[in-house]
Design an enzyme around this catalytic site. Structure first.
Site, PDB file in Angstrom:
ATOM      1  N   HIS A  62       5.791   5.579  11.332  1.00  0.00           N
ATOM      2  CA  HIS A  62       5.331   5.484   9.951  1.00  0.00           C
ATOM      3  C   HIS A  62       4.278   6.657  10.080  1.00  0.00           C
ATOM      4  O   HIS A  62       3.122   6.516  10.015  1.00  0.00           O
ATOM      5  CB  HIS A  62       4.412   4.282  10.064  1.00  0.00           C
ATOM      6  CG  HIS A  62       4.138   3.903   8.292  1.00  0.00           C
ATOM      7  ND1 HIS A  62       4.450   4.781   7.465  1.00  0.00           N
ATOM      8  CD2 HIS A  62       3.652   2.656   7.756  1.00  0.00           C
ATOM      9  CE1 HIS A  62       4.020   3.997   6.149  1.00  0.00           C
ATOM     10  NE2 HIS A  62       3.629   2.957   6.537  1.00  0.00           N
ATOM     11  N   LYS A 101      26.552  -4.163  -3.465  1.00  0.00           N
ATOM     12  CA  LYS A 101      28.058  -4.052  -3.834  1.00  0.00           C
ATOM     13  C   LYS A 101      28.728  -3.677  -2.602  1.00  0.00           C
ATOM     14  O   LYS A 101      29.847  -3.565  -2.653  1.00  0.00           O
ATOM     15  CB  LYS A 101      28.308  -3.271  -5.063  1.00  0.00           C
ATOM     16  CG  LYS A 101      27.618  -3.823  -6.224  1.00  0.00           C
ATOM     17  CD  LYS A 101      28.112  -2.791  -7.409  1.00  0.00           C
ATOM     18  CE  LYS A 101      27.321  -2.994  -8.805  1.00  0.00           C
ATOM     19  NZ  LYS A 101      27.655  -2.215  -9.860  1.00  0.00           N
ATOM     20  N   ARG A 124       0.858  -1.238   0.009  1.00  0.00           N
ATOM     21  CA  ARG A 124       0.052   0.071   0.091  1.00  0.00           C
ATOM     22  C   ARG A 124       1.061   1.231  -0.103  1.00  0.00           C
ATOM     23  O   ARG A 124       0.663   2.133  -0.670  1.00  0.00           O
ATOM     24  CB  ARG A 124      -0.888   0.100   1.134  1.00  0.00           C
ATOM     25  CG  ARG A 124      -2.257  -0.672   1.150  1.00  0.00           C
ATOM     26  CD  ARG A 124      -2.722  -1.040   2.231  1.00  0.00           C
ATOM     27  NE  ARG A 124      -1.766  -2.119   3.064  1.00  0.00           N
ATOM     28  CZ  ARG A 124      -1.763  -3.194   2.459  1.00  0.00           C
ATOM     29  NH1 ARG A 124      -2.907  -3.759   1.729  1.00  0.00           N
ATOM     30  NH2 ARG A 124      -0.909  -4.299   2.839  1.00  0.00           N
ATOM     31  N   THR A 125       1.868   1.367   0.886  1.00  0.00           N
ATOM     32  CA  THR A 125       2.545   2.529   0.965  1.00  0.00           C
ATOM     33  C   THR A 125       3.034   2.970  -0.319  1.00  0.00           C
ATOM     34  O   THR A 125       3.321   3.936  -0.763  1.00  0.00           O
ATOM     35  CB  THR A 125       3.353   2.589   2.251  1.00  0.00           C
ATOM     36  OG1 THR A 125       2.969   2.133   3.310  1.00  0.00           O
ATOM     37  CG2 THR A 125       4.226   3.715   2.443  1.00  0.00           C
ATOM     38  N   ARG A 155      12.027   4.059   2.885  1.00  0.00           N
ATOM     39  CA  ARG A 155      11.416   2.743   4.081  1.00  0.00           C
ATOM     40  C   ARG A 155      12.597   1.899   4.306  1.00  0.00           C
ATOM     41  O   ARG A 155      13.481   1.585   3.246  1.00  0.00           O
ATOM     42  CB  ARG A 155      10.211   2.072   3.329  1.00  0.00           C
ATOM     43  CG  ARG A 155      10.010   0.869   4.258  1.00  0.00           C
ATOM     44  CD  ARG A 155       8.639  -0.082   3.811  1.00  0.00           C
ATOM     45  NE  ARG A 155       7.297   0.751   4.274  1.00  0.00           N
ATOM     46  CZ  ARG A 155       6.273   0.312   4.442  1.00  0.00           C
ATOM     47  NH1 ARG A 155       6.254  -0.991   4.084  1.00  0.00           N
ATOM     48  NH2 ARG A 155       5.545   0.834   4.765  1.00  0.00           N
TER      49      ARG A 155
HETATM   50  N1  ASP Z   1       1.925  -1.692   6.734  1.00  0.00           N
HETATM   51  C1  ASP Z   1       2.274  -1.275   7.973  1.00  0.00           C
HETATM   52  C2  ASP Z   1       3.895  -0.953   8.149  1.00  0.00           C
HETATM   53  O1  ASP Z   1       4.620  -0.901   7.169  1.00  0.00           O
HETATM   54  C3  ASP Z   1       1.749  -2.109   8.838  1.00  0.00           C
HETATM   55  C4  ASP Z   1       2.147  -3.380   9.028  1.00  0.00           C
HETATM   56  O2  ASP Z   1       3.051  -3.970   8.448  1.00  0.00           O
HETATM   57  O3  ASP Z   1       1.672  -4.288   9.892  1.00  0.00           O
HETATM   58  O4  ASP Z   1       4.274  -0.671   9.206  1.00  0.00           O
END
Ligand code: ASP
Length: 296
Positions: free
Chosen positions: A126, A77, A48-49, A98
């Site tokens: 987050h 590398k 999703r993100t 991320r």
């Molecule tokens: N998608 C959210 C996160 O990246 C929640 C999860 O992974 O549980 O933190």
């Protein structure tokens, strides 16, 4: 607004401004930022993100570059994070990162002269998920103040919980219940910072009828220091029909997703289940965020 590393990076007014811009976008306001490039550095899995950041950028007419895992980059590398970020800042106007390490986004922001958005760093924060969460709540109740919240599940390792707890300091929740098996209680260093009252519980039953928002989290298996500890708590809670039947009318169930087995699939058709609606708001709210950071 520059970097977004923590849910504290938004004031109450900024939260409300982003919500109202997302509303305008949902109503059809067209904003185009054609010359801009977004760089996505995803060192950890995401559905999703990553997709909603990309979709938001593309809806604004921006271009997206980046990677969805470090395989295929020079990190394999031996290139370090600082050098990777230095490259990306040269190639883009904003970096979305991320990473599995707490603090990686802040580190990237220190290296980069371009704005950095934290799309999840380890078990730390987050903040843009909190934007999605609070926006969903705001759209449902037309307020965040005065509501009763129950956060259920892995409150220890879920970064979405840390960010939500911090984001709520900008509002005036009536009550916040932190409901988890004892090994998964929220971390003390987060609780110490909160400017509102909270109550820790092992079971939701005593408070369910009072809650407006039930926020459920997945057990963050990948963040446990020890597999044995995970085995002890896995499947220790499930939102099932019995729980949902005790909820008050109009109350909602949210989940940042992915869901594993902590919400019974039968619940998906309940009028309380708002987690897919919540996920759908990820695009307009991230569009609004890009506009606030990069300007129209
Ligand atoms: N998608 C959210 C996160 O990246 C929640 C999860 O992974 O549980 O933190």
């Amino acid at each position: 607004m520059e970097d977004v590393i923590s849910a504290y990076d938004f004031s109450r007014d900024q939260y409300l401004e982003i919500f109202s811009l997302a509303d305008e976008i949902l109503k059809g306001r067209k904003i185009k930022m054609k010359e801009k490039i977004i760089a996505e550095a995803f060192f950890e899995p995401s559905t999703r993100t990553a997709l909603s950041f990309s979709a938001a950028a593309q809806r604004l007419g921006m271009n997206v570059i980046g990677f969805s895992s470090q395989e295929g980059t020079s990190v394999v590398k031996g290139e370090n994070l600082a050098d990777t970020i230095r490259m990306m800042e040269n190639y883009s106007d904003c970096i979305v990162i991320r990473h599995k390490f707490d603090g990686a986004a802040k580190f990237a922001a220190e290296v980069s002269s371009k704005p950095v958005i934290n799309a999840g760093d380890g078990k730390h924060e987050h903040p843009t998920q909190t934007l999605v969460d609070l926006y969903t709540i705001f759209k449902t109740f037309n307020t965040i103040d005065g509501l009763n919240f129950g956060l259920i599940g892995d409150l220890r390792y879920a970064r979405t919980v840390n960010s939500l707890l911090r984001g709520l300091t900008r509002f005036k929740p009536k009550s916040v219940y932190l409901i988890s098996p004892p090994p998964l209680k929220a971390r003390k260093e987060i609780l110490r910072e909160l400017n509102y009252e909270y109550v820790e519980l092992n079971s939701p039953y005593d408070v369910l009828h009072d809650l407006d928002v039930v926020y459920v989290t997945r057990i963050q298996k990948e963040r446990f220091p020890d597999e044995v500890e995970y085995e002890k708590v896995k499947e220790s809670y499930t939102i099932d029909e019995k729980i949902v039947n005790s909820m008050r009318k109009g109350s909602i169930i949210l989940h940042p997703l992915p869901r594993v087995n902590e919400i019974d699939r039968k619940i998906d058709v309940s009028p309380h289940a708002k987690y897919f609606y919540q996920a759908s708001l990820a695009v307009p709210i991230r569009q609004a965020l890009f506009v606030k950071i990069l300007g129209e």
